[in-house]
Design a protein around this motif. Structure first.
Motif, PDB file in Angstrom:
ATOM      1  N   LEU A 104      39.952  58.743  14.898  1.00  0.00           N
ATOM      2  CA  LEU A 104      41.053  59.003  15.824  1.00  0.00           C
ATOM      3  C   LEU A 104      41.934  57.753  15.869  1.00  0.00           C
ATOM      4  O   LEU A 104      41.439  56.640  15.674  1.00  0.00           O
ATOM      5  CB  LEU A 104      40.522  59.339  17.226  1.00  0.00           C
ATOM      6  CG  LEU A 104      39.702  60.632  17.345  1.00  0.00           C
ATOM      7  CD1 LEU A 104      39.082  60.759  18.734  1.00  0.00           C
ATOM      8  CD2 LEU A 104      40.556  61.860  17.038  1.00  0.00           C
ATOM      9  N   LEU A 113      45.298  55.927  20.686  1.00  0.00           N
ATOM     10  CA  LEU A 113      44.683  56.887  21.598  1.00  0.00           C
ATOM     11  C   LEU A 113      43.569  56.230  22.402  1.00  0.00           C
ATOM     12  O   LEU A 113      43.369  56.551  23.572  1.00  0.00           O
ATOM     13  CB  LEU A 113      44.139  58.082  20.819  1.00  0.00           C
ATOM     14  CG  LEU A 113      43.460  59.172  21.655  1.00  0.00           C
ATOM     15  CD1 LEU A 113      44.452  59.800  22.629  1.00  0.00           C
ATOM     16  CD2 LEU A 113      42.846  60.240  20.761  1.00  0.00           C
ATOM     17  N   TYR A 125      45.280  54.264  25.153  1.00  0.00           N
ATOM     18  CA  TYR A 125      45.812  55.223  26.120  1.00  0.00           C
ATOM     19  C   TYR A 125      44.685  55.774  26.981  1.00  0.00           C
ATOM     20  O   TYR A 125      44.822  55.939  28.203  1.00  0.00           O
ATOM     21  CB  TYR A 125      46.527  56.355  25.367  1.00  0.00           C
ATOM     22  CG  TYR A 125      47.224  57.378  26.232  1.00  0.00           C
ATOM     23  CD1 TYR A 125      47.424  57.187  27.599  1.00  0.00           C
ATOM     24  CD2 TYR A 125      47.710  58.563  25.677  1.00  0.00           C
ATOM     25  CE1 TYR A 125      48.081  58.130  28.377  1.00  0.00           C
ATOM     26  CE2 TYR A 125      48.365  59.512  26.439  1.00  0.00           C
ATOM     27  CZ  TYR A 125      48.540  59.294  27.787  1.00  0.00           C
ATOM     28  OH  TYR A 125      49.185  60.236  28.555  1.00  0.00           O
ATOM     29  N   THR A 126      43.538  56.036  26.378  1.00  0.00           N
ATOM     30  CA  THR A 126      42.386  56.547  27.115  1.00  0.00           C
ATOM     31  C   THR A 126      41.890  55.531  28.137  1.00  0.00           C
ATOM     32  O   THR A 126      41.572  55.883  29.279  1.00  0.00           O
ATOM     33  CB  THR A 126      41.250  56.910  26.139  1.00  0.00           C
ATOM     34  OG1 THR A 126      41.717  57.908  25.216  1.00  0.00           O
ATOM     35  CG2 THR A 126      40.039  57.436  26.882  1.00  0.00           C
ATOM     36  N   TRP A 148      47.745  63.225  28.576  1.00  0.00           N
ATOM     37  CA  TRP A 148      46.669  62.617  27.788  1.00  0.00           C
ATOM     38  C   TRP A 148      45.718  63.675  27.251  1.00  0.00           C
ATOM     39  O   TRP A 148      45.310  63.627  26.089  1.00  0.00           O
ATOM     40  CB  TRP A 148      45.911  61.618  28.656  1.00  0.00           C
ATOM     41  CG  TRP A 148      44.642  61.117  28.033  1.00  0.00           C
ATOM     42  CD1 TRP A 148      44.505  60.120  27.112  1.00  0.00           C
ATOM     43  CD2 TRP A 148      43.313  61.608  28.291  1.00  0.00           C
ATOM     44  NE1 TRP A 148      43.183  59.956  26.774  1.00  0.00           N
ATOM     45  CE2 TRP A 148      42.433  60.857  27.475  1.00  0.00           C
ATOM     46  CE3 TRP A 148      42.796  62.594  29.111  1.00  0.00           C
ATOM     47  CZ2 TRP A 148      41.055  61.077  27.471  1.00  0.00           C
ATOM     48  CZ3 TRP A 148      41.432  62.822  29.111  1.00  0.00           C
ATOM     49  CH2 TRP A 148      40.586  62.062  28.298  1.00  0.00           C
ATOM     50  N   ILE A 187      47.308  65.405  24.325  1.00  0.00           N
ATOM     51  CA  ILE A 187      47.363  64.531  23.150  1.00  0.00           C
ATOM     52  C   ILE A 187      45.979  64.414  22.502  1.00  0.00           C
ATOM     53  O   ILE A 187      45.852  64.458  21.269  1.00  0.00           O
ATOM     54  CB  ILE A 187      47.918  63.151  23.550  1.00  0.00           C
ATOM     55  CG1 ILE A 187      49.392  63.270  23.927  1.00  0.00           C
ATOM     56  CG2 ILE A 187      47.735  62.142  22.414  1.00  0.00           C
ATOM     57  CD1 ILE A 187      49.972  62.008  24.536  1.00  0.00           C
ATOM     58  N   VAL A 188      44.938  64.250  23.311  1.00  0.00           N
ATOM     59  CA  VAL A 188      43.577  64.189  22.773  1.00  0.00           C
ATOM     60  C   VAL A 188      43.257  65.472  22.016  1.00  0.00           C
ATOM     61  O   VAL A 188      42.670  65.448  20.924  1.00  0.00           O
ATOM     62  CB  VAL A 188      42.552  63.963  23.900  1.00  0.00           C
ATOM     63  CG1 VAL A 188      41.135  64.140  23.381  1.00  0.00           C
ATOM     64  CG2 VAL A 188      42.697  62.574  24.483  1.00  0.00           C
ATOM     65  N   CYS A 217      44.896  65.410  18.645  1.00  0.00           N
ATOM     66  CA  CYS A 217      44.232  64.450  17.751  1.00  0.00           C
ATOM     67  C   CYS A 217      42.875  64.978  17.281  1.00  0.00           C
ATOM     68  O   CYS A 217      42.501  64.770  16.115  1.00  0.00           O
ATOM     69  CB  CYS A 217      44.060  63.110  18.460  1.00  0.00           C
ATOM     70  SG  CYS A 217      45.606  62.209  18.748  1.00  0.00           S
TER      71      CYS A 217
END
Length: 255
Positions: free
Chosen positions: A180, A184, A187-188, A227, A230-231, A234
Motif C-alpha cells: 500500500l 496512506l 494519513y492513517t 479516509w 481512500i483505503v 487502495c
C-alpha cells in the motif's frame, strides 16, 4: 513416456477454472465491505436516528420518546443479522497486511483491535438502545442511563480503534514491499490521532467536546469518511495487483 506425461498433466477443465478464480474469495470479501457499511449507515442514520448523535443534555421527555421508538427494535434486528459481516471486512485488510514485510504483531493488533471495537462500538449501543425499546414502562431514569451508556459506548470507544489503525498505519510505513502507498500510512496515523479527541466525552456534557460536539464527532467524521473510501480504493488496487504466486489458495498439484 507418453503415460508419464499424461499422468503429470492436470485435467484441463479444473485447472482453467482454478486459474480464473484464485482471487474470487478475496473479491467476495472485498465487495462485502461497501454492502456492510451501507447497511450499517442506513441502520444508524435514517432508520433509528441514532446518528448524528443526539445531545447529552436532551430533556427527559426527548430521551424517553427516542428510547421507546419501535424503529430501534427494527434496527437491532437488522444489526443482529448483519454484524457477522464485520469480520469479513477486517479480513480484507488483514490479508494485505500479511503480505507486508513487517512483524505479525501488527496483524494481530489489527485483528484484536477490530474485535474489541466491534463489541464496544456496535454491540453495546445495539443492546442499550434495543433494551430501552424492548419493553414499555421503564422509568425515565433507567432509559436515561441506557441512553448515556449507548452513546458513550459508541462515541467514547474510539480509543479501541486507535491501536488498531496505529498498527495499520505503521505497517504501511514500515513495509518494504510497497503493498500500500506510504502516504496512506501517514494519513492513517493522522486520522487515528483525531479519534483521541473522543476522550473528553466522558467529562463534557455539552459544547465541542460533548459526544455530539464539533471536535469529538464532526471533525473526526470529516477525516474518517474520506479516509475509509481512500483505503478501500487502495485495497482494491492491492488485490488487483497481487501476483498469483503469492496467493495461499494455490491449486492442488496433480500427480
Amino acid at each position: 513416456m507418453s503415460e508419464d506425461v499424461a499422468t503429470a498433466t492436470p485435467p484441463p477443465g479444473p485447472a482453467r477454472a482454478g486459474r480464473g478464480n484464485r482471487k474470487l474469495d478475496q473479491w467476495i470479501a472485498f465487495w462485502v465491505v461497501p454492502f456492510f457499511f451501507t447497511l450499517f449507515g442506513v441502520v444508524f442514520v435514517p432508520l433509528s436516528s441514532m446518528m448524528p448523535p443526539r445531545s447529552p443534555s436532551s430533556s427527559s421527555t426527548q430521551v424517553v420518546a427516542f428510547m421507546q421508538s419501535h424503529d430501534l427494535l427494527l434496527a437491532c434486528v437488522i444489526l443482529t443479522l448483519s454484524f457477522g459481516l464485520a469480520p469479513l471486512t477486517n479480513a480484507v485488510y488483514l490479508l494485505q497486511v500479511k503480505r507486508m514485510s513487517v512483524s505479525p504483531v501488527f496483524r494481530y493488533s489489527i485483528m484484536v483491535g477490530s474485535m474489541v471495537g466491534a463489541i464496544v462500538g456496535m454491540l453495546f449501543p445495539m443492546f442499550c438502545f434495543g433494551l430501552g425499546a424492548f419493553r414499555p414502562g421503564y422509568s425515565p431514569s433507567t432509559l436515561a442511563m441506557l441512553y448515556d451508556f449507548g452513546y458513550l459506548a459508541y462515541i467514547g470507544s474510539l480509543g479501541c480503534f486507535c491501536v488498531m489503525w496505529m498498527a495499520f498505519g505503521l505497517a504501511i510505513i514500515l513495509d518494504e514491499h510497497g503493498i500500500l502507498p506510504k502516504w496512506l500510512g501517514y494519513y492513517t496515523v493522522w486520522q487515528y490521532l483525531t479519534e483521541l479527541m473522543a476522550a473528553p466525552v466522558w467529562i463534557a456534557r455539552s459544547g465541542p467536546f460533548g459526544w455530539n460536539g464539533v471536535m469529538t464527532f464532526w471533525f473526526a467524521m470529516v477525516l474518517y469518511v474520506p479516509w475509509q473510501i481512500i483505503v478501500y480504493v487502495c485495497i482494491f488496487r492491492a488485490i488487483r495487483d497481487q501476483p498469483e504466486t503469492e496467493l495461499e489458495c494455490q491449486p492442488r498439484a496433480y500427480r
